[in-house]
Design a protein around this motif. Structure first.
Motif, PDB file in Angstrom:
ATOM      1  N   GLY A  85       0.826  -1.200   0.000  1.00 15.84           N
ATOM      2  CA  GLY A  85       0.000   0.000   0.000  1.00 15.84           C
ATOM      3  C   GLY A  85       0.862   1.253   0.000  1.00 15.84           C
ATOM      4  N   LEU A  88       2.549   1.648  -3.404  1.00 20.17           N
ATOM      5  CA  LEU A  88       1.634   2.038  -4.483  1.00 20.17           C
ATOM      6  C   LEU A  88       1.368   3.542  -4.512  1.00 20.17           C
ATOM      7  CD1 LEU A  88      -1.040  -0.794  -4.259  1.00 20.17           C
ATOM      8  CD2 LEU A  88       0.349  -0.255  -6.258  1.00 20.17           C
TER       9      LEU A  88
ATOM     10  N   SER B  48       0.913  -1.912 -11.885  1.00 18.95           N
ATOM     11  CA  SER B  48       0.836  -1.021 -10.711  1.00 18.95           C
ATOM     12  C   SER B  48       2.202  -0.515 -10.262  1.00 18.95           C
ATOM     13  CB  SER B  48       0.154  -1.759  -9.561  1.00 18.95           C
ATOM     14  OG  SER B  48       0.988  -2.803  -9.108  1.00 18.95           O
ATOM     15  N   ARG B  73       1.505   5.957 -10.695  1.00 23.52           N
ATOM     16  CA  ARG B  73       0.826   5.610  -9.431  1.00 23.52           C
ATOM     17  C   ARG B  73      -0.300   6.584  -9.119  1.00 23.52           C
ATOM     18  NH1 ARG B  73       6.493   5.331  -7.273  1.00 23.52           N
ATOM     19  NH2 ARG B  73       7.174   3.280  -7.937  1.00 23.52           N
ATOM     20  N   GLY B  77      -5.643   3.121  -9.135  1.00 22.87           N
ATOM     21  CA  GLY B  77      -6.146   2.612  -7.866  1.00 22.87           C
ATOM     22  C   GLY B  77      -6.054   1.102  -7.943  1.00 22.87           C
ATOM     23  N   PHE B  78      -5.510   0.462  -6.920  1.00 26.09           N
ATOM     24  CA  PHE B  78      -5.243  -0.981  -6.994  1.00 26.09           C
ATOM     25  C   PHE B  78      -5.900  -1.670  -5.805  1.00 26.09           C
ATOM     26  CE2 PHE B  78      -1.607  -4.359  -7.185  1.00 26.09           C
ATOM     27  CZ  PHE B  78      -2.448  -5.210  -7.878  1.00 26.09           C
ATOM     28  N   VAL B  79      -6.753  -2.636  -6.102  1.00 25.98           N
ATOM     29  CA  VAL B  79      -7.381  -3.449  -5.055  1.00 25.98           C
ATOM     30  C   VAL B  79      -6.974  -4.892  -5.283  1.00 25.98           C
ATOM     31  CG1 VAL B  79      -9.554  -4.223  -4.035  1.00 25.98           C
ATOM     32  CG2 VAL B  79      -9.359  -1.896  -4.924  1.00 25.98           C
ATOM     33  N   SER B 140     -10.992  -1.177   1.362  1.00 26.50           N
ATOM     34  CA  SER B 140      -9.869  -1.266   0.440  1.00 26.50           C
ATOM     35  C   SER B 140     -10.213  -0.566  -0.884  1.00 26.50           C
ATOM     36  CB  SER B 140      -9.540  -2.744   0.206  1.00 26.50           C
ATOM     37  OG  SER B 140      -8.403  -2.884  -0.567  1.00 26.50           O
ATOM     38  N   ARG B 143      -9.999   3.077  -0.329  1.00 23.67           N
ATOM     39  CA  ARG B 143      -8.589   3.504  -0.360  1.00 23.67           C
ATOM     40  C   ARG B 143      -8.115   3.667  -1.802  1.00 23.67           C
ATOM     41  NH1 ARG B 143      -4.693   0.971  -2.019  1.00 23.67           N
ATOM     42  NH2 ARG B 143      -5.685  -1.071  -1.866  1.00 23.67           N
ATOM     43  N   ALA B 144      -8.500   2.702  -2.634  1.00 17.25           N
ATOM     44  CA  ALA B 144      -8.043   2.748  -4.025  1.00 17.25           C
ATOM     45  C   ALA B 144      -8.666   3.911  -4.796  1.00 17.25           C
ATOM     46  CB  ALA B 144      -8.365   1.426  -4.716  1.00 17.25           C
ATOM     47  N   LEU B 152      -8.613   1.783 -12.614  1.00 19.11           N
ATOM     48  CA  LEU B 152      -8.707   0.910 -11.447  1.00 19.11           C
ATOM     49  C   LEU B 152      -8.216  -0.491 -11.802  1.00 19.11           C
ATOM     50  CD1 LEU B 152     -12.132   1.154  -9.583  1.00 19.11           C
ATOM     51  CD2 LEU B 152      -9.852   1.365  -8.604  1.00 19.11           C
TER      52      LEU B 152
END
Lengths: 223, 243
Positions: A85, A88, B48, B73, B77-79, B140, B143-144, B152
């Motif tokens: 996290g 990123l 990512s 970055r 957004g990365f989940v 999560s 957050r992304a 995404l």
């Protein structure tokens, strides 16, 4: 300015998480306390020899306890998956280093703030001298500066708890020797001019190794 | 929005990706299927910037990821199935922390809006460790989406969720990611690249479907060209052929 805010955010996050869990501080404090107690009983120190060994005992306790904290610093991020996290986010990697390093400095200073009074009582030595406190600050900075970098390196290995002290202590020899010499010098009321070389070594070590960590942290955390 | 050309990734002698070509247009949702070990997560990690490619090009929003990773970055957004959150912090504290890392202005309003959208406003002051798996995944997603990314990446976000939680998760993603704010109050869809093992759910959600097998894109079709049955047959055939 944004860079400093990002560093501050990482420090804030580590401090808040630590205040809730006490994962790092409790391990460091209990270990340091036990070390000081064990040395006190093992050496059966008398007034005539206490000043000779006390600086060494103090820095062994601080450095061994510090390694425990450093091991946990990145291990908690890694084990809970939160390190990714951080990576990123559009944050310069060196900001992550400085944030984690300053967090480690704060945790070590908090541990030292509680262990030093115990040390003063057990060893009956006046450690609350400005010179000694300066050495503790500089030594802690050097220790956490190098230790944070090596902690990030070791966290991806299976034997990280063993690997970190093996990697770290040889590099830290200049910090430990300087800190012990300077602490002993201040306790013996030796003028600083006689020990100025050790102080210079400590300051130069801090500056050089923090600069190296700043430049190399990007490569350390990359896959 | 996303352009991948001849992407190769090897770990030692083992090649995981063997020349992947893939594009995701602005506002498009591409769902990627593939068996375990096909390289889906490796591909997502490269996009990512968490992992570096061995060869090939990846551009996000026209930016080559190796040239300006921070700029990339900012657009992503990365989940993943791992929440990438701090379980000792509350939902609000987690979002505030990441908001500071992303240098966001008006963070309070953004956090309020997102927590309402993912249905966690009432639990905003509870530590994340007290959340169910489904709630953690919704946080999560918040957050992304915190920095309103135009792209995404969702890597098996439904792993470990029961049917009800998975359905809720997909509804939340569709609502929140379906329309992103372009800063002028007008809606604009985010591009989405999603991996899942659930063919039915993936088909319902996709504009385009891709099957990754043997380190390559082995099949690609628009949703309208497939039924669930034909997708399942195609998937079984491709995965069967590749072993």
């Amino acid at each position: 300015m944004n860079y400093l805010r990002q560093v501050a955010a990482i420090v804030w996050k580590d401090v808040v998480a630590e205040l809730r869990t006490k994962d790092i501080f409790s391990a460091m404090f209990v270990f340091a306390l036990l070390s000081v107690l064990i040395f006190q009983f093992a050496f059966d120190l008398r007034v005539e020899n206490v000043k000779q060994v006390a600086p060494g005992v103090l820095w062994v306790a601080i450095s061994f306890a510090g390694v425990l904290g450093l091991n946990r610093s990145f291990a908690l991020e890694k084990d809970k998956g939160s390190m990714e996290g951080l990576l990123l986010a559009p944050v310069d990697r060196s900001a992550i280093y400085f944030g984690k390093m300053l967090g480690n400095v704060l945790f070590m200073l908090a541990m030292e703030a509680l262990v030093i009074p115990v040390f003063i009582i057990l060893f009956n030595l006046p450690l609350y001298l400005p010179g000694v406190l300066l050495v503790v600050l500089l030594g802690t900075l050097g220790f956490a500066g190098v230790g944070t970098l090596f902690s990030a390196m070791a966290v991806n290995t299976r034997a990280r708890e063993v690997l970190l002290p093996i990697l770290l202590f040889p590099i830290l020899v200049p910090v430990l020797i300087s800190a012990v010499k300077l602490t002993g010098g201040f306790l013996d009321n030796i003028p600083l001019s006689e020990n100025i070389n050790w102080l210079q070594l400590l300051v130069v070590f801090d500056v050089v190794f923090i600069a190296i960590a700043f430049m190399t942290f990007d490569y350390v955390v990359e896959e | 929005m996303l352009e991948i050309r001849s992407l190769v990734k090897s770990f030692g002698r083992k090649a995981v990706l063997r020349g992947v070509d893939l594009t995701v247009a602005p506002g498009e949702t591409v769902v990627m299927f593939g068996p375990n070990g096909a390289g889906k997560t490796t591909l997502m990690r490269i996009i990512s910037t968490l992992s570096k490619p061995t060869a090939g090009k990846v551009r996000v929003g026209g930016i080559e990821i190796s040239y300006a990773p921070d700029a990339v970055r900012q657009q992503l957004g990365f989940v993943t199935h791992a929440p990438l959150l701090y379980d000792s912090l509350t939902a609000e504290e987690n979002l505030r922390f990441f908001g500071r890392l992303y240098r966001l202005n008006d963070l309070d309003a953004r956090i309020d809006a997102l927590l309402r959208q993912v249905g966690l406003a009432a639990r905003r002051h509870d530590p994340v460790r007290t959340y169910s798996r489904g709630m953690v995944q919704r946080l999560s997603i918040a957050r992304a989406l915190l920095h309103d990314p135009p792209m995404l990446l969702l890597d098996e976000p439904d792993t470990g969720l029961d049917q009800h939680a998975a359905a809720m998760l997909h509804r939340v993603v569709a609502e929140v990611a379906g329309v992103r704010q372009n800063g002028e109050g007008e809606g604009k869809r985010a591009s989405v690249l999603l991996t899942t093992h659930n063919l039915e759910r993936g088909l319902a959600w996709a504009d385009r479907l891709v099957i990754l097998a043997g380190g390559r894109v082995a099949f690609e079709a628009r949703r309208g060209d497939l039924t669930e049955e034909s997708l399942r047959e195609t998937y079984d055939r491709i995965v069967g052929e590749r072993g």
